[in-house]
Scaffold this active site. Structure first.
Site, PDB file in Angstrom:
ATOM      1  NE  ARG A 167      -4.052  -1.959   0.269  1.00 54.55           N
ATOM      2  CZ  ARG A 167      -4.040  -3.238  -0.115  1.00 54.55           C
ATOM      3  NH1 ARG A 167      -2.974  -3.749  -0.714  1.00 54.55           N
ATOM      4  NH2 ARG A 167      -5.088  -4.021   0.088  1.00 54.55           N
ATOM      5  CB  SER A 241      -8.712  -1.748   4.268  1.00 56.63           C
ATOM      6  OG  SER A 241      -8.977  -3.042   3.817  1.00 56.63           O
ATOM      7  CD  GLU A 337      -5.922   0.817   2.015  1.00 59.27           C
ATOM      8  OE1 GLU A 337      -5.636  -0.291   2.486  1.00 59.27           O
ATOM      9  OE2 GLU A 337      -6.791   0.986   1.128  1.00 59.27           O
TER      10      GLU A 337
END
Ligand code: FAD
Ligand code: EPU
Length: 341
Positions: A167, A241, A337
């Protein structure tokens, strides 16, 4: 140069998958790099703060945006090159990621099928090296073109220059805010190399009665799994998420495993272990909790949701409370995130 039209005081509610209300002072849509340059050169707009948005599926608006929102709708999917083993597919940054995956699946170009149904645009995908079900875009990435916002020149980034991680990419660090990605080239395989190591994929293929593995069957299975646990943003606002899965030292993991024998984990290397944040949040008691118009999804504790009229600062406060409680219980810091605006 063609200057795209610019609107004033535009609601961003339909431009972010959390469905949060926020107003942009100015708002425009670009369909080419030339249009982007014409905005950047324009005397009225060149000094104004800008926010580049694709599908708005990884942002949290906590306030109005006192600048110009530029919606990237640079389109086009083309086969740029091929040889006996590979096909290079180029896509405009404003293409829908899932439409690109469907194009590759329909043409039997292998490599993207595990990344089916991820919301958002092609141009935002390299930002956080999107990933799911054992594949990340770094595995099929060839290069991208990005406009340097200081020089107004186009630069080419190969995979090494993107510094992809879990990520992560250079665009979240040293290149943050300095480039607009305008198109991306992927290298797909003519011979598939199926990734079915995620247990859920095997079980779903079996449920679907698939006996002959194919690119299409994997894509269908991934879509089915995702639809069963992730809320559809068209029905319940969310950004997938909310936090990254934390990577912790093995020594810390071993100590925690002594206290929580059932704690799931994935080895990263000799000394680091990844722990699912969804499990930590569920164990800390948050799963399915609703607080008025916002809450924690009942089927996936890593997904924070807006039931309709929630506010970005309420979600931000809930995220802080979750971070504090996970830290108190496990001594683990959760990193968001989602990009806070
Ligand atoms: P946006 O939200 O519009 O932008 C995200 C960030 O990138 C912002 O900082 C923005 O300024 C910047 N940006 C956008 N476009 C450009 C550009 N062209 N150039 C430069 N900067 C740009 N992610 C995963 O990795 N895996 C998943 O499995 C996954 N599942 C999801 C499921 C759901 C239901 C949802 C809602 C989200 C999920 N996500 C997942 C997160 C999200 O889909 C990805 O991060 C996606 O790549 C975001 O694309 P976007 O176009 O919506 O980006
Ligand atoms: N779990 C729980 N409770 C929960 C949720 C998860 O205990 O409420 C535990 C379970 O043990 C489960 C494990 O967590 O086996 C992993 O859950 P899941 O398979 O749902 O995946 P995840 O780790 O929560 C990650 C990505 C997703 C991606 C999926 C599939 C991150 C931050 N998230 O989720 O990406 O789709 O794997 O590969 O890495 C996103 O980035 O927005 C996103 C949705």
């Amino acid at each position: 140069m063609n200057l795209p039209s610019v609107a004033k005081g535009v609601s961003l509610k339909s431009y972010n998958t959390f469905g949060l209300e926020a107003t942009a002072d100015l708002f425009t849509t670009i369909s080419s790099t030339e249009e982007l340059k014409s905005i950047l050169h324009n005397a009225d707009y060149k000094h104004i703060e800008k926010l580049y948005l694709g599908g708005g599926s990884n942002v949290l608006f906590t306030k109005d945006f006192a600048g110009m929102v530029i919606l990237n709708r640079i389109k086009g999917i083309t086969v740029a090159n091929e040889d006996e083993n590979y096909v290079w597919v180029n896509a405009g940054a404003g293409e829908s990621w899932h439409e690109l995956v469907l194009f590759c699946v329909a043409n039997n170009y292998a490599g993207m099928e595990n990344l089916s149904l991820i919301p958002g645009t092609v141009g935002a995908a390299p930002m956080q090296n999107i990933g799911a079900y054992g594949v990340e875009i770094k595995d099929i990435f060839e290069s991208l073109e990005a406009l340097n916002l200081a020089t107004h020149e186009t630069e080419i980034f190969d995979a090494a220059a993107c510094k992809f991680g879990y990520r992560e990419s250079v665009f979240k660090h040293e290149a943050k805010g300095k480039y607009v990605i305008t198109n991306v080239t992927f290298r797909l395989n003519k011979t598939p190399n199926f990734h079915v190591e995620y247990g859920a994929i095997k079980d779903t293929l079996e449920e679907m009665g698939v006996t002959d593995l194919s690119i299409k069957a994997i894509s269908d299975a991934v879509i089915k799994i995702r639809q069963s646990k992730l809320p559809n943003p068209a029905e319940i606002g969310n950004a997938g998420s909310f936090f990254k899965n934390p990577e912790i030292p093995k020594t810390q993991f071993t100590a925690l495993k002594g206290l929580y024998a059932e704690m799931p984990s994935y080895p990263i290397n000799e000394s680091t272990v990844k722990v699912p944040a969804g499990w930590l949040i569920e164990q800390a008691g948050w799963k399915g909790k609703r607080f008025g118009e916002i809450g924690v999804h009942a089927k996936q504790a890593l997904v924070l949701v807006n039931y309709g009229n929630g506010k970005g600062d309420q979600i931000k406060a809930l995220a802080s409370d979750i971070q504090a409680s996970v830290n108190e219980k496990f001594g683990i810091n959760l990193t968001p995130e989602v990009n806070f605006i």
